[in-house]
Design a protein around this motif. Structure first.
Motif, PDB file in Angstrom:
ATOM      1  N   LEU A 151      67.565 -39.184 -24.217  1.00 37.06           N
ATOM      2  CA  LEU A 151      68.037 -39.032 -25.589  1.00 37.06           C
ATOM      3  C   LEU A 151      67.105 -38.120 -26.385  1.00 37.06           C
ATOM      4  CD1 LEU A 151      69.098 -42.707 -26.352  1.00 37.06           C
ATOM      5  CD2 LEU A 151      70.607 -40.762 -25.991  1.00 37.06           C
ATOM      6  N   GLU A 152      65.814 -38.259 -26.134  1.00 37.80           N
ATOM      7  CA  GLU A 152      64.863 -37.384 -26.832  1.00 37.80           C
ATOM      8  C   GLU A 152      65.105 -35.928 -26.438  1.00 37.80           C
ATOM      9  OE1 GLU A 152      61.187 -39.569 -25.747  1.00 37.80           O
ATOM     10  OE2 GLU A 152      60.700 -39.322 -27.870  1.00 37.80           O
ATOM     11  N   PHE A 156      75.642 -42.460 -22.463  1.00 33.68           N
ATOM     12  CA  PHE A 156      74.408 -43.215 -22.631  1.00 33.68           C
ATOM     13  C   PHE A 156      74.067 -43.913 -21.317  1.00 33.68           C
ATOM     14  CE2 PHE A 156      72.363 -47.305 -23.741  1.00 33.68           C
ATOM     15  CZ  PHE A 156      71.175 -46.781 -24.207  1.00 33.68           C
ATOM     16  N   PHE A 157      72.875 -43.600 -20.791  1.00 34.36           N
ATOM     17  CA  PHE A 157      72.483 -44.179 -19.505  1.00 34.36           C
ATOM     18  C   PHE A 157      71.223 -45.031 -19.628  1.00 34.36           C
ATOM     19  CE2 PHE A 157      74.759 -40.200 -18.593  1.00 34.36           C
ATOM     20  CZ  PHE A 157      75.857 -40.740 -17.940  1.00 34.36           C
ATOM     21  N   GLY A 158      71.020 -45.550 -20.825  1.00 36.59           N
ATOM     22  CA  GLY A 158      69.915 -46.474 -21.005  1.00 36.59           C
ATOM     23  C   GLY A 158      68.549 -45.809 -21.022  1.00 36.59           C
ATOM     24  N   ASP A 159      68.532 -44.495 -21.151  1.00 38.31           N
ATOM     25  CA  ASP A 159      67.279 -43.769 -20.971  1.00 38.31           C
ATOM     26  C   ASP A 159      66.804 -43.120 -22.270  1.00 38.31           C
ATOM     27  OD1 ASP A 159      65.278 -42.019 -20.215  1.00 38.31           O
ATOM     28  OD2 ASP A 159      66.217 -41.591 -18.277  1.00 38.31           O
ATOM     29  N   LEU A 160      65.656 -43.552 -22.736  1.00 35.01           N
ATOM     30  CA  LEU A 160      65.114 -43.049 -24.001  1.00 35.01           C
ATOM     31  C   LEU A 160      64.743 -41.573 -23.923  1.00 35.01           C
ATOM     32  CD1 LEU A 160      64.214 -44.469 -26.764  1.00 35.01           C
ATOM     33  CD2 LEU A 160      61.916 -44.258 -25.871  1.00 35.01           C
ATOM     34  N   TYR A 183      74.808 -49.714 -21.543  1.00 31.88           N
ATOM     35  CA  TYR A 183      74.773 -49.260 -20.151  1.00 31.88           C
ATOM     36  C   TYR A 183      74.290 -50.405 -19.283  1.00 31.88           C
ATOM     37  CZ  TYR A 183      73.822 -46.198 -16.168  1.00 31.88           C
ATOM     38  OH  TYR A 183      73.810 -45.602 -14.940  1.00 31.88           O
ATOM     39  N   GLU A 193      70.144 -47.440 -33.654  1.00 35.00           N
ATOM     40  CA  GLU A 193      69.401 -46.656 -34.637  1.00 35.00           C
ATOM     41  C   GLU A 193      68.206 -47.461 -35.110  1.00 35.00           C
ATOM     42  OE1 GLU A 193      71.941 -45.091 -37.804  1.00 35.00           O
ATOM     43  OE2 GLU A 193      73.560 -45.402 -36.370  1.00 35.00           O
ATOM     44  N   PRO A 202      76.934 -48.044 -27.813  1.00 37.93           N
ATOM     45  CA  PRO A 202      76.706 -47.404 -26.525  1.00 37.93           C
ATOM     46  C   PRO A 202      75.824 -48.318 -25.672  1.00 37.93           C
ATOM     47  CG  PRO A 202      76.176 -45.932 -28.355  1.00 37.93           C
ATOM     48  CD  PRO A 202      76.321 -47.308 -28.915  1.00 37.93           C
ATOM     49  N   LEU A 220      70.133 -39.024 -34.097  1.00 45.92           N
ATOM     50  CA  LEU A 220      71.200 -39.590 -33.284  1.00 45.92           C
ATOM     51  C   LEU A 220      71.617 -40.923 -33.891  1.00 45.92           C
ATOM     52  CD1 LEU A 220      69.687 -38.975 -29.726  1.00 45.92           C
ATOM     53  CD2 LEU A 220      71.229 -37.486 -31.028  1.00 45.92           C
ATOM     54  N   VAL A 221      72.898 -41.089 -34.104  1.00 46.05           N
ATOM     55  CA  VAL A 221      73.362 -42.348 -34.688  1.00 46.05           C
ATOM     56  C   VAL A 221      74.421 -42.982 -33.793  1.00 46.05           C
ATOM     57  CG1 VAL A 221      72.841 -41.547 -37.033  1.00 46.05           C
ATOM     58  CG2 VAL A 221      75.162 -41.296 -36.140  1.00 46.05           C
ATOM     59  N   GLU A 222      74.667 -44.266 -34.059  1.00 44.32           N
ATOM     60  CA  GLU A 222      75.644 -44.997 -33.253  1.00 44.32           C
ATOM     61  C   GLU A 222      77.055 -44.473 -33.540  1.00 44.32           C
ATOM     62  OE1 GLU A 222      74.986 -49.030 -34.463  1.00 44.32           O
ATOM     63  OE2 GLU A 222      72.859 -48.867 -33.982  1.00 44.32           O
ATOM     64  N   GLN A 262      68.126 -34.713 -28.197  1.00 40.88           N
ATOM     65  CA  GLN A 262      67.786 -34.434 -29.586  1.00 40.88           C
ATOM     66  C   GLN A 262      67.150 -33.044 -29.723  1.00 40.88           C
ATOM     67  OE1 GLN A 262      65.061 -37.472 -30.899  1.00 40.88           O
ATOM     68  NE2 GLN A 262      66.152 -37.761 -32.819  1.00 40.88           N
ATOM     69  N   ILE A 299      76.338 -40.369 -30.932  1.00 40.69           N
ATOM     70  CA  ILE A 299      76.310 -40.132 -29.494  1.00 40.69           C
ATOM     71  C   ILE A 299      77.506 -40.820 -28.840  1.00 40.69           C
ATOM     72  CG2 ILE A 299      73.772 -39.976 -29.562  1.00 40.69           C
ATOM     73  CD1 ILE A 299      73.909 -42.480 -27.677  1.00 40.69           C
ATOM     74  N   PRO A 352      79.352 -43.074 -26.191  1.00 42.42           N
ATOM     75  CA  PRO A 352      78.915 -44.186 -25.338  1.00 42.42           C
ATOM     76  C   PRO A 352      78.896 -43.817 -23.855  1.00 42.42           C
ATOM     77  CG  PRO A 352      80.507 -44.943 -26.950  1.00 42.42           C
ATOM     78  CD  PRO A 352      80.442 -43.455 -27.088  1.00 42.42           C
ATOM     79  N   GLU A 353      79.844 -43.007 -23.404  1.00 41.43           N
ATOM     80  CA  GLU A 353      79.907 -42.726 -21.958  1.00 41.43           C
ATOM     81  C   GLU A 353      78.767 -41.833 -21.477  1.00 41.43           C
ATOM     82  OE1 GLU A 353      82.180 -42.265 -24.283  1.00 41.43           O
ATOM     83  OE2 GLU A 353      83.504 -40.564 -23.886  1.00 41.43           O
ATOM     84  N   SER A 382      71.340 -51.991 -21.326  1.00 39.85           N
ATOM     85  CA  SER A 382      70.606 -51.199 -22.318  1.00 39.85           C
ATOM     86  C   SER A 382      71.560 -50.862 -23.455  1.00 39.85           C
ATOM     87  CB  SER A 382      70.103 -49.893 -21.723  1.00 39.85           C
ATOM     88  OG  SER A 382      69.349 -50.154 -20.580  1.00 39.85           O
TER      89      SER A 382
END
Lengths: 446, 142
Positions: A401-402, A394-398, B66, B10, B64, A424-426, A405, A389, A391-392, B6
């Motif tokens: 992301l689901e 990513f908004f801290g929201d699980l 935030y 993984e 990542p 999803l991996v780093e 996915q 994913i 980084p830009e 946040s």
């Protein structure tokens, strides 16, 4: 309740569907190939593609008289077929065409093969020959577990079985409960199935408390649409208590019936009155001696609507030159040992990593690096697509992301027709390589 | 206003270790941490004494991350302490999207960190009802 019909004794003893052709002496087969090749080249001159090709290369079609002369003609590739969409390979007026088949559109445009009434008749005969060779007879009940539709596996085999006179059940692919119901109640004697599905189905059969050897009446299993190993075949035979036969075909070359094992299960006979087969080294494109694996190159010599000369199948196998104990003179090829491109087959579907890449690259939240991992878990094949994913995004929201996915999985399914597991991996966690990245990790032991 | 960092991680061994190591090496102190996980991955939320620094450090290490505003409310560490805050928010129709808390002094003071959709609105309601909200500096001094 058992619907199995009585055996026709005379028929069972006969080994060949078309004895004359199947056992034609090599010299006569060669003569037949010559005649049919000449006719095919003339016919190919009616297609825009080959007319242009011969003109560009300065080839006189009259000079192509023997299978050896073929080497003067450049290879035809899948890309040529794609670029020739829709009619560049059509050699007859469209009104003579009664059916078309198409392979999955891998990078946008599909490849299309047209058939005249005669073409279909010959293809049906070709399939009937294969089925008869492994012992399918009119008293058989044939459950065809392949997809019907544009895919050739379903319809192709269907008509061949009908021609023999077997009771043909056009059940199609999937829906395991219904497959089992038919196997149990109609006591099907022959099935046509993808090997990985044969393994999966056996676990579902057992889950229903049934034993394939005890509760069914299977005697012949036709394996198709997926390369597999000798071990897998033996395992399937053991599970079902039936003989399993390997087959080879591709939609560009009609489909099922191209090459098929005989009762000896030692290589697949390729019908040389339908095709001229060459095995070439994929790097040098020079012919490989018998026994040495190379890319299968096929020329249709018994098809009117869509003649294809020297088609690079991308499939790797070796030619077996020795005569077969079954008495057929048509030579054999080994099991398919791999591909010369990066296509892989997953649950019977041909997939190119490029299709997956194309989808991923339209999704802004994912990075450019990805990996496809194929595994066999118990009896089921799984595909995992690992994406990094960005980084830009990513908004801290699980939940976001689901949803991402799910969206990736949905879009991939729309393209490749099967749903992979998306992981999803780093960023930076996937291995990167110098030069051509390895995207596919096939950990299945086929 | 307080800030929370946040981090996407993984779901595999060593991920928290990595985050904690990066922050520890640069002297960032973690006041509270929560992990929520989904299908193969998770989001780690960290309340640190230097959120901006923590955010930059994690980003520099390619993770990542935030940085976002959250509300840190001071509660009494007694039965009913949380209920008082929750009731005010409920009465004003404010939905809590995520929350976690930690105790500062047993029996006396705790901090509840909440994420809501309209933070300024929630903040003013809580302040009007006499709650003390912590800033980054105040969390730093805790």
């Amino acid at each position: 309740m058992c619907y199995k019909r009585g055996k026709d004794r005379e028929e069972v003893q006969e080994l060949y569907w078309e004895k004359d052709v199947e056992t034609l002496p090599r010299e006569e087969l060669y003569e037949l190939q010559k005649q049919r090749l000449q006719r095919t080249v003339q016919n190919a001159m009616r297609t825009p593609f080959y007319r242009r090709l011969f003109a560009r290369e300065g080839i006189n079609p009259e000079k192509i008289r023997t299978p050896e002369d073929l080497r003067h003609i450049p290879f035809t590739t899948k890309e040529d077929l794609r670029q020739g969409f829709p009619f560049d390979f059509l050699a007859v007026p469209l009104e003579e065409v009664v059916r078309l088949h198409s392979s999955s559109g891998t990078t946008g445009t599909p490849t299309v093969v047209y058939h005249t009434k005669d073409d279909l008749d010959r293809w049906t005969n070709q399939v009937a020959r294969c089925l008869y060779m492994v012992g399918v007879r009119k008293n058989d009940i044939f459950q065809n577990m392949m997809s019907y539709g544009l895919f050739t596996g379903g319809l192709g085999m269907h008509y061949g079985a009908e021609r023999i006179g077997a009771l043909t059940i056009p059940i199609g692919a999937g829906n395991s409960k219904r497959q089992i119901w038919f196997l149990k109640h109609f006591k099907s004697t022959v099935i046509h199935i993808i090997p990985s599905y044969a393994l999966l189905l056996s676990t579902i059969i057992r889950g229903e408390g049934l034993d394939p050897r005890r509760d069914f009446n299977l005697r012949i299993i036709l394996l198709g649409a997926e390369p597999h190993s000798e071990e897998t075949r033996r395992r399937i035979e053991d599970i079902y208590g039936a003989k399993a036969y390997n087959s080879y075909g591709l939609s560009e070359m009609n489909g099922p019936g191209g090459a098929f094992e005989c009762l000896y299960q030692d290589g697949m006979h390729i019908w040389e009155d339908y095709y001229i087969v060459e095995i070439v080294n994929p790097d040098t494109l020079e012919p490989c001696p018998p026994g040495e694996p190379g890319e299968i190159v096929l020329t249709t010599i018994f098809r009117d609507a869509t003649p294809i000369l020297r088609y690079r199948t991308r499939d790797v196998a070796a030619l077996i030159d020795e005569p077969c104990s079954c008495g057929r003179t048509h030579r054999r090829i080994t099991r398919i040992q791999g591909r010369t491109d990066d296509m892989f087959i997953f649950r019977g579907v041909n997939i190119f990593p490029m299709q997956i890449e194309k989808v991923l690259m339209t999704i802004p939240e994912v990075g450019t690096n990805y990996r496809i991992v194929l595994e066999r878990k118990e009896y089921e094949d799984t595909m995992r697509v690992e994406v990094e994913i960005k980084p830009e995004f990513f908004f801290g929201d699980l939940q976001k992301l689901e949803r991402l996915q799910e969206r990736i999985a949905d879009e991939l399914r729309a393209e490749i027709l099967v749903t992979p597991e998306v992981v999803l991996v780093e960023p930076g966690s996937l291995p990167t390589q110098e030069g051509k990245a390895q995207r596919v990790f096939d950990l299945r032991r086929l | 206003m307080a800030h929370q960092v946040s981090v996407f991680a993984e779901n595999k061994p060593g991920r928290i270790e990595k985050i904690a190591r990066i922050l520890a090496q640069e002297g960032v102190n973690i006041r509270a941490i929560t992990i929520s996980s989904a299908n193969g991955f998770g989001v780690v939320k960290i309340l640190a004494d230097q959120p901006q620094k923590a955010f930059e450090l994690l980003r520099e290490h390619g993770l990542p991350a935030y940085l976002q505003e959250v509300i840190a409310v001071v509660l009494e560490d007694v039965p009913g302490g949380l209920h008082r805050v929750a009731r005010i928010l409920a009465e004003n129709g404010i939905n809590i999207e995520d929350a976690y808390g930690f105790v500062i002094e047993k029996g006396k003071t705790a901090v509840l960190v909440i994420q809501v959709e309209n933070e300024p609105h929630a903040q003013s309601i809580l302040e009007r009802n006499g709650f003390v909200l912590l800033s980054d500096e105040e969390i730093y001094r805790l």
